[in-house]
Design a protein around this motif. Structure first.
Motif, PDB file in Angstrom:
ATOM      1  N   LYS A 184     -55.656  64.498  23.539  1.00  0.00           N
ATOM      2  CA  LYS A 184     -54.445  64.123  22.799  1.00  0.00           C
ATOM      3  C   LYS A 184     -54.517  64.631  21.357  1.00  0.00           C
ATOM      4  O   LYS A 184     -53.541  65.138  20.810  1.00  0.00           O
ATOM      5  N   LEU A 242     -51.988  58.378  20.225  1.00  0.00           N
ATOM      6  CA  LEU A 242     -53.194  59.030  20.747  1.00  0.00           C
ATOM      7  C   LEU A 242     -53.798  58.297  21.937  1.00  0.00           C
ATOM      8  O   LEU A 242     -54.822  58.717  22.463  1.00  0.00           O
ATOM      9  N   PRO A 270     -54.498  57.503  25.589  1.00  0.00           N
ATOM     10  CA  PRO A 270     -54.282  58.216  26.860  1.00  0.00           C
ATOM     11  C   PRO A 270     -53.282  57.493  27.752  1.00  0.00           C
ATOM     12  O   PRO A 270     -52.524  58.118  28.478  1.00  0.00           O
TER      13      PRO A 270
END
Length: 517
Positions: free
Chosen positions: A74, A324, A326
């Protein structure tokens, strides 16, 4: 018939064992050392238990596990977009660097010599004594190869073949790679022998262009840290003794961790013409004159994952900014029978599609091998920003429970409009995480005017704003006596001159001292 209780035992023993396993796993997930008790152990516990990384069989190197690597991906994707939006392109250069290249720039080799891993041979053979494999002494390299600690030398040797005229400039190249710096004391993500990073290397026709590039990258790093990592940073320049080896100026962003220590989160270097001269990289300008090109280099690494952990996480586990994370949302069903589960499945599928249509990453966890309480603990530990839970009563009322990871608060809301509600909530969580870190940093910045006061205050942690006379001798004295270093000379803020806290000599402005990772 001879054992009438056997059937009962067979039916219920697996269930009891399953229950014990769930209880044990839930307890294990929560067994983090409190930050107040041992911050370093808390950090290590969290990295391991959240399945981010683990130590490998190679001393000082780590295995980045899928969840940890997903965070890095990310970061990588966002930074890559930001680099490309400013005209940079990606390339790849060799892992091995001839030893002679390293010695061409004197400051550079001095800065990295003690950290280099060196390849001396290219072949193994069976041990004549039968003790496995040995290095073949006949396979010695004519010139040793350095395993890449950073790529300035190999890249500038390559640029010599690419740059001839001002028409070839600027050259704006980045690479995503791994590097090796032989560390004696390692800590997962923060300091390892091998780590992943990006390193930009640019070439320019003028000093002004190169300096502008170095500052532009500093702004990109700042935006990424604050907007995406929700981590406030201070922009500044390094003192001469803290500069990158071979640079004329090093720009840095410095972040504060929850234990009051500083962490260098990204650096951008103005290299002047040092590497161009070392590798004879010249170009013909618009007037037909020959000159050496001007250079920059810049990079951030997987150390940012360590920064992310230590900036926001708590005694319950990770706290990840939604940008950020996941996985931004997880949905957990709570059901008494298969019919309830079927109905929840249908509702959850619709909610998932609505969330995905808004670009939100979501998982529906209806696995039957873990109880809801275990799942709640797991996703809390992993820092998933929003958890949705739906049970029998929610089915009746067409509602759903929302739990926020940042505040650990819950609310029950109608299913109608849930996707937009969650989207707004994610934005709110992102801002709240940043504000919390910002407020903490503000509370830990203090002005100090005397060295005696400094020695007391540095034990409390935080950033200390102090006057310094600009000499490496004073800087070294403070470092040796207090383990504090000049993190940066701030680019913004109060520039009022004063007197050095140690020597009483004139000082141009206050600098930031702190103990650091």
């Amino acid at each position: 018939n001879n054992f009438p209780n056997l059937k009962i035992l067979c039916n219920f023993a697996p269930l009891k064992r399953k229950q014990r396993v769930n209880n044990s796993m839930a307890k294990e997930l929560k067994e983090l050392t409190p930050r107040s008790e041992n911050y370093a152990q808390w950090y290590n516990d969290l990295v391991i238990k959240a399945n981010l990384a683990e130590n490998s069989a190679v001393r000082g190197c780590m295995v980045i596990k899928p969840y940890g690597y997903a965070i890095w991906e990310k970061m990588q994707q966002q930074l890559d977009r930001m680099f490309k939006e400013t005209g940079h392109v990606n390339a790849y250069f060799p892992l091995f660097i001839p030893k002679s290249f390293m010695s061409r720039e004197a400051e550079h080799v001095e800065g990295f010599a003690k950290e280099c891993a060196v390849v001396t041979h290219y072949r193994l053979k069976n041990d004549p004594k039968g003790d496995g494999l040995v290095v073949d002494p006949d396979a010695k390299l004519e010139e040793e190869l350095i395993v890449r600690p950073t790529s300035e030398t190999i890249i500038w040797n390559t640029y010599k073949n690419w740059i001839h005229s001002y028409r070839d400039l600027p050259l704006l190249i980045n690479q995503w790679a791994n590097v090796v710096r032989w560390e004696m004391r390692t800590r997962l993500f923060l300091r390892t022998t091998e780590f992943l990073w990006q390193e930009g290397h640019t070439a320019h026709a003028t000093r002004e262009e190169a300096e502008e590039e170095a500052k532009k990258i500093l702004e990109i790093y700042t935006e990424f840290a604050e907007k995406y990592m929700a981590m406030p940073v201070i922009k500044g320049v390094k003192s001469a003794s803290e500069r990158f080896a071979g640079a004329e100026e090093t720009y840095t962003i410095e972040a504060m961790m929850q234990d009051g220590k500083a962490l260098q989160a990204g650096t951008s270097h103005f290299l002047g013409q040092n590497f161009a001269k070392a590798f004879d990289v010249q170009f013909t300008d618009q007037n037909g004159n020959r000159d050496y090109v001007w250079a920059t280099s810049w990079g951030v690494s997987t150390r940012l994952i360590g920064a992310l952990i230590m900036s926001h996480s708590d005694d319950n586990g990770l706290v990840l900014p939604p940008t950020l994370a996941p996985l931004q949302v997880v949905i957990v069903p709570i059901y008494k029978n298969e019919e309830q589960l079927r109905q929840i499945d249908e509702k959850a599928e619709k909610i998932m599609q609505q969330l995905k249509s808004l670009g939100i990453s979501v998982k529906y966890d209806n696995a039957d091998n873990k109880k809801p309480g275990w799942k709640f603990s797991e996703y809390e530990l992993k820092g998933v920003p929003v958890r949705l839970a739906m049970g029998g009563r929610d089915l009746e009322n067409n509602t759903i429970e929302i739990a926020r990871r940042d505040t650990l608060t819950k609310e029950t809301v109608p299913c109608e409009g849930i996707a937009n509600h969650v989207k707004n909530l994610l934005d709110e969580i992102q801002q709240n995480i940043y504000q919390k870190a910002f407020d903490f940093r503000v509370s830990q910045i203090r002005e100090v005017n005397s060295y005696d006061e400094f020695k007391v205050e540095i034990e409390k942690g935080g950033f200390l704003l102090c006057h310094w006379d600009g000499t490496p001798e004073t800087e070294e004295l403070v470092k040796n006596e207090t383990k504090a270093t000049i993190r940066c000379i701030p680019l913004e803020g109060d520039k009022t001159p004063g007197k050095c806290m140690v020597t009483g000599k004139p000082s141009v402005q206050r600098v930031i001292f702190a103990r650091a990772y």
